[in-house]
Design an enzyme around this catalytic site. Sequence first.
Site, short mmCIF file in Angstrom:
data_model
loop_
_atom_site.label_atom_id
_atom_site.label_comp_id
_atom_site.label_asym_id
_atom_site.label_seq_id
_atom_site.Cartn_x
_atom_site.Cartn_y
_atom_site.Cartn_z
N ILE A 104 41.10 33.13 34.57
CA ILE A 104 40.93 31.63 34.64
C ILE A 104 39.72 31.33 33.91
CG2 ILE A 104 39.56 31.73 36.84
CD1 ILE A 104 41.74 28.72 35.57
N GLY A 304 47.86 32.67 40.33
CA GLY A 304 46.99 31.56 41.03
C GLY A 304 45.59 31.36 40.25
N GLU A 305 44.48 31.18 41.12
CA GLU A 305 43.37 30.89 40.43
C GLU A 305 43.17 29.67 39.63
OE1 GLU A 305 41.88 34.18 37.69
OE2 GLU A 305 42.46 35.64 39.05
N GLY A 306 44.24 29.00 39.42
CA GLY A 306 44.46 27.75 38.73
C GLY A 306 44.91 28.10 37.26
#
Length: 338
Positions: A104, A304-306
């Site tokens: 990210i 995930g994590e954006g």
Amino acid sequence: MIEFAEPAAFVAALCGLPSPDAAALSAARERQGQLTKPAGSLGRLEDIAVFMAGWQGTSRPAADRIRAAVFAGNHGVAARGVSAFPVEVTAQMVANFRAGGAAINALARSCGAELSVIAFDLERPTGDIAVEPAMSEADCLAALNAGAAVVAADTDLLFVGEMGIGNTTPAAALCAQAFGGGAAGWCGRGSGIDDGGVLRKTDAVARALALHTPQCTTPFESLRRLGGREIAAMAGAILAARMLRVPVLLDGFIACAAIAPLVAADPAFADHCLAAHCSAEGGHARLLDHFGLDPLLRLNMRLGEGTGAAVAVHLVRAALGAHNEMATFAEAAVTAAL
């Protein structure tokens, strides 16, 4: 800054949410019709530009101030063997985020997003949702407010992400509670668990639903009982963004699950959101269908994590570049098609 003084204030905030600016939407559509291209020829890029115009309240929307936040929390249910990784990895990855070495970080730099990292008391996991509520009212409210605090009114675009070993389990529970379908329909492989891990996850979610569903009478109670601190924080951020008319790029399964109780309460809640991508987690496509959102990307991501949202920022920038910088037929002295 948006702040929820008590659980009832969070629930009350879901009533009377703002809508996009009708005049800005009309002006943006009119501009699209005047640009030097056949009508509709840029497809979804045109839709993105008009969407951004409506929520920013201007016919010439911008993507200059992009804010991103990664929230991290640990989960008591992880002790049931529902993840391929030990819970210590949450803190290790938070350190990696803060050192700038995670996916990210690289993708946020690439898309020009200002990234914040907020970790919630990693030495104190939430309650095991299979046998008790995840959080107290005070813990849940604090997480919601921490999420809301990352959203500033001058933000052009927001996306949020998460880190928390085992958090696809509470995410699956939230989805099942919000939209039905039972535990098995929402439990996937998450971080890469084997068949035994999927069975353990499904059992944990089924137990959680049996225990908590009768008390999940509001979105707050659903998040408090079945969620996690980082999940509640994402919900608080996305609600605050709606209250401030800030458009949101939704990331993966867990980020979307965070607002599942809110969409179940108000099907129009996610109107200020674009689905950045559809992840490889099995329940994500189904969840986006419930939201009525068509993802911008399908890249088989599941980190995930954006990260998926960070990649989709480039599409938003492209859409706004075309919308704002193309010449109109009149400016280019090109005869418009009749």
